[in-house]
Enzyme design. Sequence first.
Site, short mmCIF file in Angstrom:
data_model
loop_
_atom_site.label_atom_id
_atom_site.label_comp_id
_atom_site.label_asym_id
_atom_site.label_seq_id
_atom_site.Cartn_x
_atom_site.Cartn_y
_atom_site.Cartn_z
N HIS A 174 15.53 -23.37 33.05
CA HIS A 174 16.84 -23.95 32.68
C HIS A 174 17.32 -23.37 31.34
O HIS A 174 17.67 -24.11 30.42
CB HIS A 174 16.77 -25.49 32.61
CG HIS A 174 18.13 -26.15 32.66
ND1 HIS A 174 18.37 -27.32 33.34
CD2 HIS A 174 19.32 -25.78 32.11
CE1 HIS A 174 19.65 -27.65 33.19
NE2 HIS A 174 20.25 -26.72 32.45
N ARG A 212 22.87 -26.66 39.25
CA ARG A 212 21.96 -27.79 39.04
C ARG A 212 20.93 -27.79 40.18
O ARG A 212 21.25 -27.46 41.33
CB ARG A 212 22.72 -29.12 39.04
CG ARG A 212 23.39 -29.44 37.72
CD ARG A 212 22.39 -29.73 36.60
NE ARG A 212 23.04 -30.11 35.36
CZ ARG A 212 23.30 -29.28 34.36
NH1 ARG A 212 22.98 -28.00 34.45
NH2 ARG A 212 23.87 -29.72 33.25
P1 NDP Z 1 33.73 -26.38 35.55
O1 NDP Z 1 33.95 -27.84 35.67
O2 NDP Z 1 34.64 -25.57 34.71
O3 NDP Z 1 33.70 -25.72 37.00
C1 NDP Z 1 33.17 -26.35 38.11
C2 NDP Z 1 33.63 -25.60 39.34
O4 NDP Z 1 32.99 -26.14 40.49
C3 NDP Z 1 35.14 -25.74 39.56
O5 NDP Z 1 35.67 -24.52 39.99
C4 NDP Z 1 35.22 -26.77 40.68
O6 NDP Z 1 36.36 -26.67 41.49
C5 NDP Z 1 33.98 -26.41 41.46
N1 NDP Z 1 33.56 -27.52 42.33
C6 NDP Z 1 33.16 -28.75 41.97
N2 NDP Z 1 32.87 -29.50 43.05
C7 NDP Z 1 33.11 -28.72 44.11
C8 NDP Z 1 33.01 -28.91 45.50
N3 NDP Z 1 32.63 -30.09 46.02
N4 NDP Z 1 33.37 -27.90 46.31
C9 NDP Z 1 33.79 -26.72 45.80
N5 NDP Z 1 33.89 -26.45 44.48
C10 NDP Z 1 33.56 -27.45 43.65
O7 NDP Z 1 32.22 -26.21 35.06
P2 NDP Z 1 31.54 -24.98 34.29
O8 NDP Z 1 31.96 -23.72 34.96
O9 NDP Z 1 31.75 -25.11 32.84
O10 NDP Z 1 30.00 -25.28 34.58
C11 NDP Z 1 29.54 -25.32 35.91
C12 NDP Z 1 28.14 -25.92 35.96
O11 NDP Z 1 27.19 -25.01 35.45
C13 NDP Z 1 27.90 -27.17 35.12
O12 NDP Z 1 28.39 -28.33 35.75
C14 NDP Z 1 26.39 -27.19 35.00
O13 NDP Z 1 25.85 -27.92 36.10
C15 NDP Z 1 26.01 -25.72 35.12
N6 NDP Z 1 25.47 -25.22 33.86
C16 NDP Z 1 24.17 -24.77 33.86
C17 NDP Z 1 23.62 -24.25 32.72
C18 NDP Z 1 22.26 -23.66 32.74
O14 NDP Z 1 21.75 -23.29 31.68
N7 NDP Z 1 21.64 -23.51 33.91
C19 NDP Z 1 24.37 -24.20 31.45
C20 NDP Z 1 25.73 -24.68 31.57
C21 NDP Z 1 26.23 -25.17 32.73
P3 NDP Z 1 37.84 -26.90 40.87
O15 NDP Z 1 38.08 -25.72 39.98
O16 NDP Z 1 38.72 -26.90 42.03
O17 NDP Z 1 37.78 -28.19 40.11
C1 OXD Z 2 24.62 -27.47 30.48
C2 OXD Z 2 23.23 -27.13 30.67
O1 OXD Z 2 25.19 -28.15 31.32
O2 OXD Z 2 22.55 -26.81 29.70
O3 OXD Z 2 25.19 -27.03 29.46
O4 OXD Z 2 22.73 -27.11 31.79
#
Ligand code: NDP
Ligand code: OXD
Length: 314
Positions: A277, A229
């Site tokens: 994005h 993000r």
């Molecule tokens: P998940 O919830 O499966 O994974 C999030 C990961 O981040 C987890 O491993 C979590 O740790 C870790 N995390 C969260 N907070 C912290 C922190 N403070 N310190 C260290 N690690 C942290 O999400 P997804 O993998 O499905 O998606 C990740 C992100 O990708 C989404 O939230 C979104 O913002 C972004 N995204 C962007 C897109 C784009 O087109 N650019 C499309 C889709 C998603 P833990 O495993 O321990 O909980």
């Molecule tokens: C998502 C994104 O979170 O599009 O899926 O960024």
Amino acid sequence: MAFLFVLPTWPADVWKTAMTKVAPDLDVRIWPDMGQVEDIDYAAAWLPPSGVLKGLPNLKVIYSLGAGVDAILKDPTLPEGIPIVRVNDDDLTKRMTEYVVLHVLMHHRQQQRIDANQARRIWDSFPTHAASALSVGIMGLGVMGQDSALRLRDLGFRVAGWSRSRKAIEGVECLAGVGEFDQFLAHTDVLVSLLPATAETDGIINRTNIQKLSRKGPFGAPIVINAGRGRQQVDADILTCLNNGELYAATLDVFAVEPLPADSALWAHPRVTITPHTAADSNPEVICAYVHAQIKRHQVGQPLVNLVDRARGY
Ligand code: NDP
Ligand code: OXD
């Protein structure tokens, strides 16, 4: 029972068509034409206007149409106690993995240099290096981070990942928590962010943390790829670090303000690659099938999956 899309910034009619194809019998409505609000049991949203979800008295589940849920959680009137389900879908994950692999490889194989040479008709067969010369560090080892880590590992990169709770992934060095963050950064030549937007991750790609990244990689300075993000990156720090040599290059898919304003200095920087994005685009039909399957689960009393923890923020 009715289903409502609340998508003020997306083409809601495309989503309605997709949902109707997947579930022809479902009463699908699009905000602001909600009809009798008492009928609405389920709503799928992205950036819902404040008050809309709160105004649905019989709402049972909120679906985030993205994997990230910041667009929902930022609604200050979000009704308490209603479960929020986010997207966790193979199609979306694979698209993100393509993006991460593409951009790691683009930097690794110095494609920008090759393109610039071609534009000037220069035959410059500069030395290259093996994938194993580069350490890729992935912040966020969730659904997306783990899949990217495995594919990069299979290509021969040295891969580490960092998350809140510790993971165990064969061939990937897994670090966890604030206490291991500096160690993670110190190992990383290419930093990839696949973190959610939360209070803890805001501004995490800043100059102080960029300075902690490895300088032992083949380019002498690190590379940043942010597909998590935009709030995670401090644009001014990225530009400062690119200009003073603390950063070699950056690929940015997400921005604090989207669309990225035309006057942002990031657009014109020769070592910044900007994508709008689109790292992982949602396919409406695939996502609607996922949402509909979860509605059916809920209706027969099965537990919802991929629930958001509101306190954690993801
Ligand atoms: P998940 O919830 O499966 O994974 C999030 C990961 O981040 C987890 O491993 C979590 O740790 C870790 N995390 C969260 N907070 C912290 C922190 N403070 N310190 C260290 N690690 C942290 O999400 P997804 O993998 O499905 O998606 C990740 C992100 O990708 C989404 O939230 C979104 O913002 C972004 N995204 C962007 C897109 C784009 O087109 N650019 C499309 C889709 C998603 P833990 O495993 O321990 O909980
Ligand atoms: C998502 C994104 O979170 O599009 O899926 O960024």
